[in-house]
Every structure is written in structure tokens, then in C-alpha cells.
Design an enzyme around this catalytic site. Structure first.
Site, mmCIF file in Angstrom:
data_model
loop_
_atom_site.group_PDB
_atom_site.id
_atom_site.type_symbol
_atom_site.label_atom_id
_atom_site.label_comp_id
_atom_site.label_asym_id
_atom_site.label_seq_id
_atom_site.Cartn_x
_atom_site.Cartn_y
_atom_site.Cartn_z
ATOM 1 N N HIS A 371 -19.443 4.972 0.068
ATOM 2 C CA HIS A 371 -20.467 5.353 -0.910
ATOM 3 C C HIS A 371 -19.855 5.472 -2.298
ATOM 4 C CE1 HIS A 371 -24.261 6.317 1.294
ATOM 5 N NE2 HIS A 371 -23.431 6.178 2.306
ATOM 6 N N GLU A 391 -31.471 3.864 -6.149
ATOM 7 C CA GLU A 391 -31.514 5.288 -5.814
ATOM 8 C C GLU A 391 -30.999 6.143 -6.973
ATOM 9 O OE1 GLU A 391 -30.827 4.267 -1.099
ATOM 10 O OE2 GLU A 391 -29.157 4.989 -2.328
ATOM 11 N N PHE A 423 -18.810 12.585 -3.158
ATOM 12 C CA PHE A 423 -19.946 13.474 -2.947
ATOM 13 C C PHE A 423 -21.179 12.619 -2.625
ATOM 14 C CE2 PHE A 423 -23.720 15.615 -4.748
ATOM 15 C CZ PHE A 423 -23.702 16.786 -3.985
#
Length: 475
Positions: A371, A391, A423
Site C-alpha cells: 500500500h 480513493e 499507515f
């Protein structure tokens, strides 16, 4: 592996049937006309009939006629049919007959009475025998012969079908014949539904084995007319209440001339008809009427995406990035057990999440590390995947002020140093302020707790992405 059974159905909220005249329940009576079509040596069968009679524990007599069994079936044609006929005709209640073709051929007077009453005569197969041991070709030939004989006897081909003692191939074979408005060899729902069978969209109108007089002839069934009446009444009352409080329902009642046509049982049936007739907003209908209404009101609709039907390449291409840069999850899910239950966003998410949850620790950490940082360098350079870019943009992370960007970069650096992965949060669930607050709160968590939370967020992101792929127009 593909799992063929559909355990999903309509889910928590079935469609509103929109029955005629705002009916809260559709009540449908079926008279199974089998007398003269049952197993019998004189019909060319290997043994006598042993199913659904008042002879407790009956067994087939190989090579012999069973006089008592034949006599009980004869009662159905000679007396039971006429008792049921009078009961429904006097009350002007429509009926569907499941007519065994060979039985209809041996009962021309009864067929004429059915037609004069305006009853639907659906096909109940060629013979009232067990089809589980038939080959596909043998059963297909019986279906073809049943249709031809039915048309010769009644003057028109049947539009509904119910074998009853069917095989696993029956629905597909009947659907592939192409001429049936509905098939009833299923007990899977309280409402009609569409299925893909025989290469076409086929309407299924489920039948019943519980609100059925056959339970007079099986173990732990009805022992008296009172029990029969009570069960029918309770079934009606439950569905009627649901139809008034939630959405309308459908009740099927199954009858046999040799069973419900007996006086004591007919009295219970009469009481139930009076009970149901005493309620407002009840639609008494033939099954063909229900079929035509359902086709007009709820025509078949193809899902935009049916994951369980995709080949491997198509599946991985469509869902390989649901878990960021981790197409191995889609690959393993495709090689697992997929079926109709996974053709919904919730179902597919379950299949993919199972793979993710069952993966090893390092594999799951690899997904977390795949990510991107939130509001980090990749976002500034517009090098995110399309999903991540959309997103982050949804939360305004593509339009940070210099001060906000500096704060996010500082938090990203500290978080990765502490936990070993970026995160992760489902940004579509938050705005910039909420994301920043969560960031500042979670950065101090211990690593194990944060791994668990990050995995939950990854699954949440995957669920949102799946829904966007499968339901792009959903709000």
C-alpha cells in the site's frame, strides 16, 4: 472447483412480488393427477408401486401386480378427483393440475372436467416413476414423449413442468427443451426466482413437500385431518402476516386425489379453503398465472459481473488489484470453491478475504507493504494505482496544503519506522481531518495491534473496491 448450488437466493430482502389487486399472499393449489401413471406391471414396469399410498410400509412387488395398491390409486381417479373437483369449482378457486401424461391419457372424462373448469394442466412427466437412475438421454426421451402425449390428450402443449421424482439432470433437461414458462422441481424459496439452466434464463416456481397431503402417507406425517388443517392454517397465517408487515409471499398447497380426496382429509381441506377465503387481499392463482405475472413484473436480469463464471485470466484481471499489488489472492480464490454465492459483492469479498486471512504472516505483511503512503511522494507524483488514486482523491488527499503534506509525510516516516509498513485506512470512510486524527492516534499502538487493525482496513478497502467493480452505479 465450481460449486453449483445457490445458497444465496434473494438474501435478507426478497423482491416485492406486486401481486394483482395488492394481494398480500398468492395461494396456489396443485392437484397431482398420477392415477394410471404409477409403477405397475401392466404399464410395462418391473414392479408394482410402493410410494404415497395408505398402505403403510409398502414395498414394490417385482414382476407382480399389487391389487390393493392399484385399487387405492383407482380410488383417486374414480372418487377422490371428483370430490376435489366439486370443492374447488363450487368456490371458483383456480387450480393447477400436475398431470402425468400416461395418467391423463387413461382419464379422458377427468381431463375434460379440468378443462371445463379452466384449470391449468401442467406436465408431471411421462410416468409417475423414479427418474434418479435414468441416463440423460433416457430422461430426455421421456420428457419429449411426455410433451407429445400431453398435447395429444389435452390439445395443447404444457407450459409448466414438475417431475417430482426427478434426477439431478431434470431441471437442465426440461429447461433446454425451451418451451416451459416455469419449472417446479425445486423447493428452495417462498417466491419464484430465475436461474440459468439449459443455456437459458428459466423461471422456477418452487413447490412444497410440507404443505402437502403426501405427509399422510409418510412416517411422522399427518395423522389426522386436524393436523393437516392446522399446518396449512399456520403456514397461511405466517406468510399472510409477513405479507402485511413486510413484503407479500406465496403459499403452495400440494394435493393428491387418492389422499386429500378421502372424505376425512377433504373436510380438513375445506376448512382451510374457508379460512384463507375469509381474509382480504388473497390472490388464488394458477401457477401459470404466477409465471406470467412474474415475467412481466420481474423479468430476468443478468448481473453485470458473475465472478464464478469467469475464466482464470478474466478473474485475475478484474479482481487482481482488489488487494493492492497482490494478484496472488485472486489467483488462489479462483482455484478455490466459487459458486453463485460468490456472485455478489459480499460473497466475493468473503472468498478473497479467506485467502488473505489464511496466508502466512509474511505474505500478509507483503500486502500491507504494497500500500502507498497517504498523501506521500507517490501521490504527489501521480504514480498510484487507479484505485488508490481515486480513493485518496475522494478524501482530498490529492489537494493537501503544503503544511498538511508536510505533516502527513512526517507521520508516514515515523509510522513506517515504528511498524514496518505504511499507515493504512479505508479513506472512503473518512475525510482529511478524520484520517489525520486516526493517524495520530494509531501511530502509538504496539506493532501486533497495528497489524491487526491494518489487516482489517485492507479488507475494508477490498470490499469497497469489489462493490465499485460489481455495482458501479450503486450510490
Amino acid at each position: 472447483m465450481r460449486y453449483p448450488r445457490d445458497l444465496q437466493g434473494y438474501g435478507a430482502v426478497p423482491p416485492h412480488p406486486r401481486w394483482p389487486r395488492d394481494a398480500r399472499i398468492a395461494v396456489q393449489f396443485v392437484i397431482n393427477y398420477e392415477e394410471g401413471g404409477e409403477n405397475a406391471v401392466i404399464h410395462g414396469d418391473a414392479a408394482s408401486e410402493s410410494f404415497l399410498s395408505d398402505i403403510a410400509g409398502a414395498e414394490p412387488w417385482p414382476g407382480q401386480r399389487h391389487w390393493n395398491m392399484e385399487s387405492l390409486y383407482e380410488y383417486g381417479a374414480r372418487a377422490g378427483f371428483w370430490r376435489l373437483h366439486r370443492m374447488f369449482v363450487r368456490r371458483d378457486i383456480p387450480v393447477t393440475v400436475y398431470g402425468v401424461a400416461t395418467a391423463l391419457a387413461r382419464s379422458p372424462v377427468q381431463v375434460a372436467a379440468m378443462q371445463e373448469a379452466g384449470w391449468e394442466i401442467a406436465s408431471h412427466g411421462l410416468k409417475w416413476i423414479e427418474y434418479r437412475g435414468f441416463s440423460r438421454d433416457e430422461e430426455r426421451e421421456h420428457i419429449r414423449r411426455a410433451i407429445r402425449l400431453h398435447e395429444q390428450v389435452t390439445g395443447e402443449r404444457p407450459r409448466g413442468w414438475y417431475t417430482g421424482r426427478c434426477s439431478v439432470n431434470t431441471v437442465e433437461l426440461v429447461a433446454s427443451e425451451g418451451g416451459f414458462d416455469y419449472i417446479s422441481d425445486a423447493y428452495a424459496d417462498d417466491l419464484p426466482y430465475w436461474t440459468r439452466a439449459g443455456g437459458r434464463d428459466q423461471l422456477i416456481i418452487p413447490y412444497t413437500l410440507d404443505a402437502n397431503d403426501m405427509r399422510f402417507a409418510v412416517a411422522q406425517g399427518f395423522g389426522s385431518g386436524d393436523e393437516f388443517f392446522a399446518y396449512l392454517r399456520d403456514s397461511f397465517d405466517t406468510l399472510y402476516a409477513e405479507g402485511c408487515e413486510e413484503q407479500p409471499r406465496m403459499l403452495s398447497v400440494g394435493l393428491h386425489c387418492r389422499l386429500a380426496g378421502r372424505p376425512g382429509r377433504a373436510a380438513a381441506l375445506k376448512r382451510f379453503i374457508e379460512h384463507a377465503s375469509g381474509h382480504a387481499h388473497v390472490w388464488f392463482a394458477r401457477r401459470i398465472d404466477i409465471a406470467h405475472h412474474w415475467r412481466r413484473t420481474h423479468p430476468p436480469r443478468r448481473a453485470r459481473v458473475r465472478p464464478s463464471t469467469l475464466d482464470h485470466g478474466g478473474f485475475v484481471e478484474m479482481f487482481g488489484e482488489v488487494f493492492e499489488h497482490s494478484p496472488w489472492i485472486a489467483d488462489r480464490a479462483w482455484h478455490g470453491e466459487l459458486g453463485p454465492a460468490h456472485d455478489t459483492p459480499e460473497g466475493l469479498h468473503s472468498a478473497l478475504a479467506r485467502v488473505f486471512r489464511s496466508a502466512g504472516t509474511e505474505e500478509r505483511l507483503g500486502v500491507l507493504r504494497a500500500h502507498p503512503d497517504l498523501g506521500g511522494r507517490l501521490a504527489a507524483a501521480r504514480r498510484l494505482t487507479p484505485s488508490s488514486q481515486a480513493e485518496q482523491a475522494s478524501a482530498g488527499l490529492d489537494a493537501l496544503t503544503d503544511a498538511e503534506r508536510a505533516r502527513f509525510q512526517e507521520l508516514n516516516r515515523t509510522y513506517v519506522e515504528r511498524h514496518g509498513f505504511p499507515f493504512i485506512i479505508a479513506v472512503r470512510d473518512h475525510d482529511r481531518t478524520g484520517i489525520l486524527q486516526a493517524f495520530e492516534t494509531r501511530i502509538g499502538n504496539d506493532r501486533d495491534s497495528e497489524i491487526r487493525e491494518a489487516c482489517l482496513q485492507v479488507e475494508r478497502i477490498a470490499g469497497l473496491r469489489i462493490r465499485e467493480i460489481m455495482e458501479p452505479d450503486a450510490p
